[in-house]
Design a protein around this motif. Structure first.
Motif, PDB file in Angstrom:
ATOM      1  N   VAL A  92       4.743   7.336   6.041  1.00 63.74           N
ATOM      2  CA  VAL A  92       4.911   5.901   5.921  1.00 63.74           C
ATOM      3  C   VAL A  92       3.791   5.251   6.713  1.00 63.74           C
ATOM      4  N   VAL A  93       3.236   4.174   6.189  1.00 64.14           N
ATOM      5  CA  VAL A  93       2.155   3.463   6.860  1.00 64.14           C
ATOM      6  C   VAL A  93       2.746   2.250   7.586  1.00 64.14           C
TER       7      VAL A  93
ATOM      8  N   ARG B 237      -2.015  -6.761  -2.923  1.00 66.57           N
ATOM      9  CA  ARG B 237      -2.699  -5.504  -3.256  1.00 66.57           C
ATOM     10  C   ARG B 237      -1.746  -4.302  -3.253  1.00 66.57           C
ATOM     11  N   PHE B 238      -0.716  -4.329  -2.407  1.00 67.07           N
ATOM     12  CA  PHE B 238       0.090  -3.117  -2.191  1.00 67.07           C
ATOM     13  C   PHE B 238       1.584  -3.391  -2.357  1.00 67.07           C
ATOM     14  N   LYS B 239       1.934  -4.254  -3.294  1.00 66.94           N
ATOM     15  CA  LYS B 239       3.341  -4.618  -3.483  1.00 66.94           C
ATOM     16  C   LYS B 239       4.213  -3.404  -3.783  1.00 66.94           C
TER      17      LYS B 239
ATOM     18  N   ALA C   4       8.563   0.117  -2.038  1.00 72.84           N
ATOM     19  CA  ALA C   4       9.059   1.485  -1.856  1.00 72.84           C
ATOM     20  C   ALA C   4       9.257   1.826  -0.380  1.00 72.84           C
ATOM     21  N   GLN C   5       9.003   0.856   0.488  1.00 67.48           N
ATOM     22  CA  GLN C   5       9.093   1.046   1.946  1.00 67.48           C
ATOM     23  C   GLN C   5       8.189   2.183   2.425  1.00 67.48           C
TER      24      GLN C   5
END
Length: 416
Positions: free
Chosen positions: A67-68, A90-92, A97-98
């Protein structure tokens, strides 16, 4: 004689530990938290490029491993809002997805301990150090319960493809060995992996330090607090800066350049082993810098192949390759590389050994560091079999890079 550097096999299995095949089965915690502390930059920000490199450099299986966690720190609420909007646009999918978590905030001056408060008289560098320490303190403190391990990255870093698999297999090999920080880059901040159970101490280490102490110097000393005497750093790096300047432009941070090793030089040495020798295949073949290899059969626990230098050497990097080059067959399944001191008579090896590192998927490529003030002279490199394997074993190459005293002196001056 020297041969050409061989191209490494691209074979890299996805981490099975992270496989999540059943949507209803209990899921283990993530293997890794990728922590990124980001602030506003006077020049262009590379945070979105860094996140793109992290996600696009990972396979579907690897995406299940981590996870980031991004910490945005700035007192300007307008900037924070725009930064969050840019990430969401950009990263929806990763946010939903958590797989990507974004936290924001900073500590006001009244909340800081005295040593981290900045004043009107504070220098530019002191202000940067104080701000950076607070940012990293908040980041690692939030990450304590997310995963088993924590990877620290800056916000202007690119990752090599499948970096997660590289870290996974390394962590697996080191799982039962003592370590505080594993370094996958020569960068001051990026590429360092910690146990999450050490993050509370790391946060306190940052938070309680004096404001004028450089953050990179502080981080380089943390392994000593946890009784790891020298850095554990792997080659080649799997994280690089996207440009030629550090995260904060100026003279407050050292210029970070990847060391260029060139070809190995394998100094003169004798090779001894207690492994079975077949026909005229001699153990020296493993040390010759050509295409010759040493093969043996039915190696047992405790068997070794040892390089005994003719004279003391300042070794700075060691690479050990086992198994066939293309398919990776006949690797040493469980082994480690040790550094030897106090040579025995008749060139039979050394009296004392210390661990450099375990083989990772049959190979090792690691920097060699020495304790500060140590006067011990390195005389041996030993490849040790830890578990018997009833099959062929191929030791393809042992490569050694050394540095003479003049080069060592110049490097010390550059560091100072």
């Amino acid at each position: 004689m020297k041969g050409k550097t061989r191209k490494k096999s691209s074979r890299k299995a996805s981490p099975p530990w992270c496989a999540k095949n059943s949507p209803i089965s209990p899921q283990p915690p993530e293997l890794l938290t990728v922590g990124i502390a980001s602030v506003r930059h006077p020049r262009e920000s590379h945070l979105l490029d860094t996140l793109t490199s992290v996600f696009e450099g990972s396979t579907d299986s690897e995406l299940n491993c981590f996870v980031v966690l991004v910490h945005l720190s700035d007192p300007d609420s307008k900037w924070l809002g725009q930064a969050v909007a840019n990430i969401r646009s950009r990263f929806k999918a990763h946010l939903d997805a958590q797989r990507l978590l974004v936290i924001q905030g900073h500590l006001g001056s009244s909340s800081l301990p005295g040593d981290l408060k900045t004043t009107n008289n504070a220098s530019h560098c002191e202000t940067l150090y104080s701000r950076q320490k607070v940012g990293y303190s908040l980041l690692v403190n939030f990450a304590v319960n997310i995963s088993e391990y924590f990877l620290m990255l800056e916000d202007n870093v690119r990752c090599v493809p499948k970096f997660v698999s590289t870290i996974y297999w390394t962590l697996l090999a080191w799982k039962d060995l003592p370590w505080a920080i594993l370094e996958f880059s020569s960068l001051s901040f990026s590429g360092k992996v910690f146990h999450t159970h050490d993050l509370h101490r790391l946060a306190s280490f940052f938070f309680l330090s004096h404001k004028d102490l450089p953050t990179h110097s502080l981080l380089s000393e943390f392994h000593l607090v946890l009784a790891q005497s020298v850095p554990i750093r792997f080659s080649p790096s799997i994280f690089y800066h996207m440009d030629n300047h550090s995260v904060f432009q100026g003279t407050c941070f050292p210029v970070q350049e990847e060391k260029v090793f060139g070809e190995p030089d394998n100094p003169s040495a004798g090779i001894v082993t207690d492994m079975m020798m077949i026909a005229n295949i001699i153990p020296d073949y493993a040390y010759f810098l050509n295409k010759d290899c040493f093969s043996t059969l039915d190696a047992v626990r405790g068997n070794h192949l040892t390089v005994v230098f003719d004279r003391p050497q300042n070794v700075i990097r060691i690479e050990v390759l086992t198994g066939s080059e293309e398919q990776g067959q006949f690797q040493m399944q469980h082994g480690q590389v040790q550094l030897g001191y106090d040579p025995l008579k008749n060139s039979k090896g050394c009296a004392r050994y210390s661990l450099l590192g375990p083989l990772v998927e049959g190979n090792l490529d690691q920097r060699v560091f020495y304790e500060t003030g140590s006067v011990e002279e390195l005389r041996c490199i030993r490849l040790l079999v830890l578990v018997a394997q009833e099959s062929w074993l191929l030791i393809r190459q042992i490569k050694v890079w050394t540095q003479d005293e003049e080069e060592d002196s110049l490097m010390e001056k550059e560091i100072l």
